[in-house]
Scaffold this active site. Structure first.
Site, mmCIF file in Angstrom:
data_model
loop_
_atom_site.group_PDB
_atom_site.id
_atom_site.type_symbol
_atom_site.label_atom_id
_atom_site.label_comp_id
_atom_site.label_asym_id
_atom_site.label_seq_id
_atom_site.Cartn_x
_atom_site.Cartn_y
_atom_site.Cartn_z
ATOM 1 N N ASP A 36 4.066 -1.479 1.303
ATOM 2 C CA ASP A 36 3.176 -2.115 0.336
ATOM 3 C C ASP A 36 3.028 -3.579 0.731
ATOM 4 O OD1 ASP A 36 1.880 -3.183 -1.879
ATOM 5 O OD2 ASP A 36 3.321 -2.449 -3.348
ATOM 6 N N SER A 39 1.401 -3.569 -10.472
ATOM 7 C CA SER A 39 0.463 -4.275 -9.619
ATOM 8 C C SER A 39 -0.107 -5.497 -10.356
ATOM 9 C CB SER A 39 -0.623 -3.312 -9.137
ATOM 10 O OG SER A 39 -1.344 -3.858 -8.069
ATOM 11 N N HIS A 94 2.086 1.597 -2.211
ATOM 12 C CA HIS A 94 1.596 1.035 -3.459
ATOM 13 C C HIS A 94 0.911 2.139 -4.274
ATOM 14 C CE1 HIS A 94 0.355 -2.489 -5.840
ATOM 15 N NE2 HIS A 94 -0.705 -1.772 -6.139
#
Length: 310
Positions: A251, A156, A281
């Site tokens: 995501d 991320s 995610h």
């Protein structure tokens, strides 16, 4: 593909808790949430050694946690940058993830607790992460590591920082990582992709949360155009390390991660792109409840081992 049943069950459990959305919480409360979500102390994987250190950065000391596998080194090294939108996340939240990587990839993992926004705005985080890589290269012997086999990785926001540090290393010199692990990375300060439209809500990470993260992180909207914030906007991606890019179907960041992989390939960088259908995610750090999280961990470890042995 439909949402994976395990992911569906996980999201239903979160919904049943009726917690406020992340972007509606005070920053400190949001930081506690990610520790609770990812940092479980139950059934922690044992590793050979865990040691907390302070790394010298350009603007002060940077906390880091060094994980060493069982066995005799020197071992290859993975410098790991945690996720959390540059605002949340710490060594504790990513302790289980780093333990798993240490054992699966048979390498020293150096988890970096870079400075967080809003207390420390962009570009504090990439500067800390670059400094940590340089420290590892200069001090590998002190952590039973091999300075010739250093990779970088993150998920991320940590995937964003990995991509950025790879570019910084190319442009500034110093230690050059031999590989980059990009797990559902943030690569662009825009919200106009199909995956943002399809997955804006309901799948753990939301568009509102990403806007909240970016607003805390950047000093101004203009910062979002910097390659140090949006690596997809770099003038060139040539001469960067080989990469594994992992994305999740459900995501909002899916498309920008895949666009970065495509541009790396176009620039002549060896890339493996691996989309996990049905996943959300955060799944990489949720292997305790999502089987595909374990699969992705195994894929990442195999790619690292191959890079270290090349």
């Amino acid at each position: 593909m439909p949402l994976d049943p395990q992911a569906q069950g996980f999201l239903e459990q979160l919904a049943a808790a009726e917690a406020p959305p992340l972007h509606e919480l005070p920053v400190e409360d949001a930081r506690n949430v990610i520790v609770e979500l990812f940092g479980s102390k139950e059934n922690l994987e044992p590793v050979g050694k865990v040691e907390d250190r302070l790394i010298r950065g350009a603007d002060g000391e940077i906390p880091a946690r060094v994980y060493t596998p069982e066995g005799v080194g020197p071992f290859p090294v993975l410098v790991y940058y945690h996720g959390g939108g540059w605002v949340i996340g710490n060594l504790e939240a990513y302790d289980p993830t780093c333990r798993a990587l240490t054992n699966a990839a048979r390498c020293v993992v150096v988890s970096v607790e870079y400075r967080l926004a809003p207390e420390h705005k962009f570009p504090a985080a990439p500067e800390d992460c670059y400094a940590a890589l340089q420290w590892v290269g200069a001090n590998a012997d002190a952590i039973n590591g091999d300075p010739a086999r250093v990779a970088i990785g993150g998920d991320s926001a940590g995937g964003n920082l990995t991509a950025v540090v790879a570019q910084m290393s190319r442009d500034r010199g110093g230690v050059s990582p031999i590989y980059q692990l990009l797990v559902y990375p943030v690569t662009d300060h825009r919200y106009d992709t199909p995956s943002y439209q399809e997955n804006a809500d309901d799948y753990l990470l939301t568009k509102d949360a990403m806007q909240w993260f970016w607003n805390h992180y950047l000093r101004s909207e203009a910062d979002g155009n910097s390659p140090l914030a949006s690596p997809l906007q770099a003038a060139s991606l040539r001469d960067l390390p080989p990469a594994l890019v992992i994305t999740a179907e459900f995501d909002p960041l899916r498309d920008e991660g895949e666009a970065y992989a495509t541009q790396l390939q176009a620039a002549g960088v060896p890339v493996t792109l691996s989309r996990y259908d049905g996943m959300i995610h955060g799944f990489f750090s949720l292997g305790a409840v999502l089987d595909q999280g374990q699969t992705a961990m195994s894929e990442a470890a195999a790619a690292l081992r191959a890079a270290f042995s090349a």
